[in-house]
Design a protein around this motif. Structure first.
Motif, PDB file in Angstrom:
ATOM      1  N   ALA A  47       0.825  -1.209   0.000  1.00 56.53           N
ATOM      2  CA  ALA A  47       0.000   0.000   0.000  1.00 56.53           C
ATOM      3  C   ALA A  47       0.859   1.258   0.000  1.00 56.53           C
ATOM      4  CB  ALA A  47      -0.934  -0.008   1.213  1.00 56.53           C
ATOM      5  N   GLN A  48       1.928   1.245   0.780  1.00 56.01           N
ATOM      6  CA  GLN A  48       2.795   2.415   0.854  1.00 56.01           C
ATOM      7  C   GLN A  48       3.558   2.648  -0.443  1.00 56.01           C
ATOM      8  OE1 GLN A  48       5.095   1.435   4.355  1.00 56.01           O
ATOM      9  NE2 GLN A  48       3.672   2.513   5.712  1.00 56.01           N
ATOM     10  N   ALA A  49       3.697   1.605  -1.261  1.00 57.32           N
ATOM     11  CA  ALA A  49       4.430   1.737  -2.515  1.00 57.32           C
ATOM     12  C   ALA A  49       3.538   2.136  -3.690  1.00 57.32           C
ATOM     13  CB  ALA A  49       5.139   0.416  -2.843  1.00 57.32           C
ATOM     14  N   THR A  50       2.215   2.135  -3.499  1.00 58.31           N
ATOM     15  CA  THR A  50       1.323   2.498  -4.602  1.00 58.31           C
ATOM     16  C   THR A  50       1.533   3.954  -4.998  1.00 58.31           C
ATOM     17  OG1 THR A  50      -0.454   3.040  -3.040  1.00 58.31           O
ATOM     18  CG2 THR A  50      -0.433   0.815  -3.977  1.00 58.31           C
ATOM     19  N   PRO A  51       1.441   4.272  -6.280  1.00 54.22           N
ATOM     20  CA  PRO A  51       1.712   5.632  -6.747  1.00 54.22           C
ATOM     21  C   PRO A  51       0.617   6.619  -6.347  1.00 54.22           C
ATOM     22  CG  PRO A  51       0.940   4.281  -8.554  1.00 54.22           C
ATOM     23  CD  PRO A  51       1.142   3.351  -7.387  1.00 54.22           C
ATOM     24  N   GLN A  52       0.976   7.887  -6.358  1.00 54.50           N
ATOM     25  CA  GLN A  52       0.035   8.939  -6.010  1.00 54.50           C
ATOM     26  C   GLN A  52      -1.161   8.944  -6.942  1.00 54.50           C
ATOM     27  OE1 GLN A  52       0.077  10.941  -3.390  1.00 54.50           O
ATOM     28  NE2 GLN A  52      -1.787  12.030  -4.003  1.00 54.50           N
ATOM     29  N   GLU A  53      -0.966   8.526  -8.186  1.00 52.15           N
ATOM     30  CA  GLU A  53      -2.055   8.530  -9.167  1.00 52.15           C
ATOM     31  C   GLU A  53      -2.858   7.240  -9.089  1.00 52.15           C
ATOM     32  OE1 GLU A  53       1.167   8.784 -10.019  1.00 52.15           O
ATOM     33  OE2 GLU A  53       1.336  10.970 -10.230  1.00 52.15           O
ATOM     34  N   SER A  54      -3.225   6.855  -7.881  1.00 54.91           N
ATOM     35  CA  SER A  54      -4.016   5.635  -7.702  1.00 54.91           C
ATOM     36  C   SER A  54      -4.919   5.795  -6.497  1.00 54.91           C
ATOM     37  CB  SER A  54      -3.111   4.413  -7.531  1.00 54.91           C
ATOM     38  OG  SER A  54      -2.354   4.493  -6.330  1.00 54.91           O
ATOM     39  N   LEU A  55      -5.990   4.994  -6.484  1.00 51.82           N
ATOM     40  CA  LEU A  55      -6.886   4.933  -5.338  1.00 51.82           C
ATOM     41  C   LEU A  55      -6.782   3.547  -4.716  1.00 51.82           C
ATOM     42  CD1 LEU A  55     -10.236   6.665  -6.445  1.00 51.82           C
ATOM     43  CD2 LEU A  55      -8.420   7.594  -4.998  1.00 51.82           C
ATOM     44  N   ILE A  56      -6.886   3.485  -3.387  1.00 46.54           N
ATOM     45  CA  ILE A  56      -6.865   2.221  -2.661  1.00 46.54           C
ATOM     46  C   ILE A  56      -8.227   2.028  -1.990  1.00 46.54           C
ATOM     47  CG2 ILE A  56      -5.760   0.852  -0.860  1.00 46.54           C
ATOM     48  CD1 ILE A  56      -3.308   2.668  -1.145  1.00 46.54           C
ATOM     49  N   LEU A  57      -8.912   0.951  -2.331  1.00 46.52           N
ATOM     50  CA  LEU A  57     -10.144   0.574  -1.649  1.00 46.52           C
ATOM     51  C   LEU A  57      -9.781  -0.536  -0.672  1.00 46.52           C
ATOM     52  CD1 LEU A  57     -12.612   0.348  -4.687  1.00 46.52           C
ATOM     53  CD2 LEU A  57     -11.949   2.355  -3.363  1.00 46.52           C
ATOM     54  N   THR A  58     -10.229  -0.418   0.568  1.00 50.33           N
ATOM     55  CA  THR A  58      -9.893  -1.444   1.546  1.00 50.33           C
ATOM     56  C   THR A  58     -11.113  -1.845   2.353  1.00 50.33           C
ATOM     57  OG1 THR A  58      -8.320  -2.062   3.290  1.00 50.33           O
ATOM     58  CG2 THR A  58      -9.233   0.163   3.395  1.00 50.33           C
ATOM     59  N   LEU A  59     -11.141  -3.078   2.781  1.00 47.76           N
ATOM     60  CA  LEU A  59     -12.240  -3.589   3.591  1.00 47.76           C
ATOM     61  C   LEU A  59     -11.785  -4.867   4.276  1.00 47.76           C
ATOM     62  CD1 LEU A  59     -14.880  -5.184   1.197  1.00 47.76           C
ATOM     63  CD2 LEU A  59     -12.644  -4.490   0.465  1.00 47.76           C
ATOM     64  N   VAL A  69     -12.043  16.958  -2.998  1.00 42.08           N
ATOM     65  CA  VAL A  69     -10.779  16.275  -2.713  1.00 42.08           C
ATOM     66  C   VAL A  69     -11.093  15.054  -1.852  1.00 42.08           C
ATOM     67  CG1 VAL A  69      -8.502  16.447  -1.668  1.00 42.08           C
ATOM     68  CG2 VAL A  69      -9.489  18.430  -2.817  1.00 42.08           C
ATOM     69  N   ILE A  70     -10.604  13.891  -2.266  1.00 47.54           N
ATOM     70  CA  ILE A  70     -10.865  12.670  -1.503  1.00 47.54           C
ATOM     71  C   ILE A  70      -9.539  12.035  -1.097  1.00 47.54           C
ATOM     72  CG2 ILE A  70     -13.057  12.211  -2.642  1.00 47.54           C
ATOM     73  CD1 ILE A  70     -11.630  10.082  -4.330  1.00 47.54           C
ATOM     74  N   PRO A  71      -9.537  11.301   0.025  1.00 50.36           N
ATOM     75  CA  PRO A  71      -8.309  10.584   0.401  1.00 50.36           C
ATOM     76  C   PRO A  71      -8.043   9.450  -0.570  1.00 50.36           C
ATOM     77  CG  PRO A  71     -10.122   9.999   1.857  1.00 50.36           C
ATOM     78  CD  PRO A  71     -10.610  11.120   1.006  1.00 50.36           C
ATOM     79  N   ARG A  72      -6.765   9.125  -0.773  1.00 51.64           N
ATOM     80  CA  ARG A  72      -6.424   8.027  -1.675  1.00 51.64           C
ATOM     81  C   ARG A  72      -6.873   6.693  -1.104  1.00 51.64           C
ATOM     82  NH1 ARG A  72      -1.068   6.919  -2.265  1.00 51.64           N
ATOM     83  NH2 ARG A  72      -1.771   5.383  -3.791  1.00 51.64           N
ATOM     84  N   LEU A  73      -6.925   6.573   0.214  1.00 48.14           N
ATOM     85  CA  LEU A  73      -7.375   5.333   0.850  1.00 48.14           C
ATOM     86  C   LEU A  73      -8.840   5.470   1.241  1.00 48.14           C
ATOM     87  CD1 LEU A  73      -6.601   2.511   2.057  1.00 48.14           C
ATOM     88  CD2 LEU A  73      -6.278   3.705   4.228  1.00 48.14           C
ATOM     89  N   LEU A  74      -9.688   4.628   0.669  1.00 47.93           N
ATOM     90  CA  LEU A  74     -11.127   4.668   0.933  1.00 47.93           C
ATOM     91  C   LEU A  74     -11.515   3.405   1.696  1.00 47.93           C
ATOM     92  CD1 LEU A  74     -12.328   5.860  -2.594  1.00 47.93           C
ATOM     93  CD2 LEU A  74     -11.776   7.263  -0.595  1.00 47.93           C
TER      94      LEU A  74
END
Length: 216
Positions: A70-82, A104-109
Motif C-alpha cells: 500500500a505504501q508503494a502504490t503511486p500517487q495517481e491511484s486509489l486504494i479501496l480497503t475492507l 478532494v478525496i483521500p487516496r485510501l477509501l
C-alpha cells in the motif's frame, strides 16, 4: 430484529467520518455518487490505477507485505480497503486526489468489513459499465489477505463473477491443491502474492495499457 432493520433503513448509508488518522465509512453509494468526477480524473490522468487491498488479518509472518504494498502504490491511484486486513494499511497518510470542482478525496477509501465486499464489487461493476468494458479490463488489482472462514464465500463469489488476476497471501488456502491451483491459474489468473511489495507494484504499473479508457 424488525426494529433494528427499520432503524437501519432510517439511518441510511454510512457517511464518511474523520478519525484521528484517517477517514472511514466510504459506503459504495458514497463512492459512486462521485463516479462522474472519478471518471474525469481517470481521463485526466489523475487516477491511473485502482487497488483493492484488504481481506483478513492474522499474526503470521509475511502480512507486513500488504503494508509495504500500500505504501508503494503511486500517487495517481486509489486504494479501496475492507475487512480486518485493512488495519495493516489504514493508519498511514497516503495523501489525497483532487477530483476538481473543490472535491478532494483521500487516496485510501475504507469501505468497511468483509461483509461489505458487495460494495467493492458494485464499484467495479459501475466503473466497467461507464467505460463499456469488462471488470477484468479495468486498471484494477485485487490483493487479498487470506485467512479462511467467510473469506471462502467472498473468493468464490469473485470467481463466480469471472474476476481474474486476484492475488492471495501470505499463504494460499489449504483447499487449493496443486491440481486446483492449475485450474485457477489457467481460468482465473489467480495466484499467490509476491515476496517484494515494491517490485510487485512497479510491475503492475509497468503492465498498464498505455491507452486511456474512454467513456461513451
Amino acid at each position: 430484529f424488525s426494529a433494528v432493520i427499520q432503524r437501519t433503513k432510517e439511518v441510511g448509508p454510512v457517511k464518511p467520518t474523520a478519525t484521528k488518522n484517517n477517514f472511514i465509512g466510504f459506503h459504495w453509494t458514497t463512492i459512486l455518487s462521485l463516479a462522474d468526477k472519478i471518471v474525469a480524473a481517470v481521463q485526466a490522468g489523475k487516477i491511473k490505477h485502482f487497488f483493492v487491498i484488504g481481506g483478513c488479518d492474522g499474526a503470521e509472518i509475511g502480512r507486513n507485505y500488504f503494508t509495504e504494498f500500500a505504501q508503494a502504490t503511486p500517487q495517481e491511484s486509489l486504494i479501496l480497503t475492507l475487512g480486518c486486513g485493512k488495519y495493516r494499511i489504514r493508519d498511514y497518510d497516503y495523501g489525497t486526489v483532487d477530483l476538481g470542482d473543490g472535491v478532494v478525496i483521500p487516496r485510501l477509501l475504507d469501505m468497511g468489513q468483509c461483509n461489505d465486499s458487495y460494495g467493492a464489487i458494485q464499484v467495479a461493476l459501475a466503473l466497467a459499465q461507464v467505460f463499456e468494458c469488462g471488470v477484468n479490463d479495468l486498471p484494477l488489482t485485487l490483493l487479498i489477505s487470506w485467512f479462511e472462514q467467510k473469506a471462502v464465500a467472498v473468493l468464490l463469489t469473485l470467481l463466480h463473477l469471472g474476476v481474474k488476476g486476484i492475488r492471495l497471501g501470505p499463504a494460499l488456502p489449504a483447499f487449493i491443491t496443486p491440481n486446483v491451483m492449475d485450474i485457477l491459474q489457467e481460468q482465473y489468473d489467480l495466484g499467490p502474492i509476491g515476496f517484494n511489495a515494491q517490485a510487485d507494484v512497479a510491475e503492475i504499473m509497468a503492465e498498464e495499457d498505455s491507452g486511456e479508457l474512454e467513456t461513451v
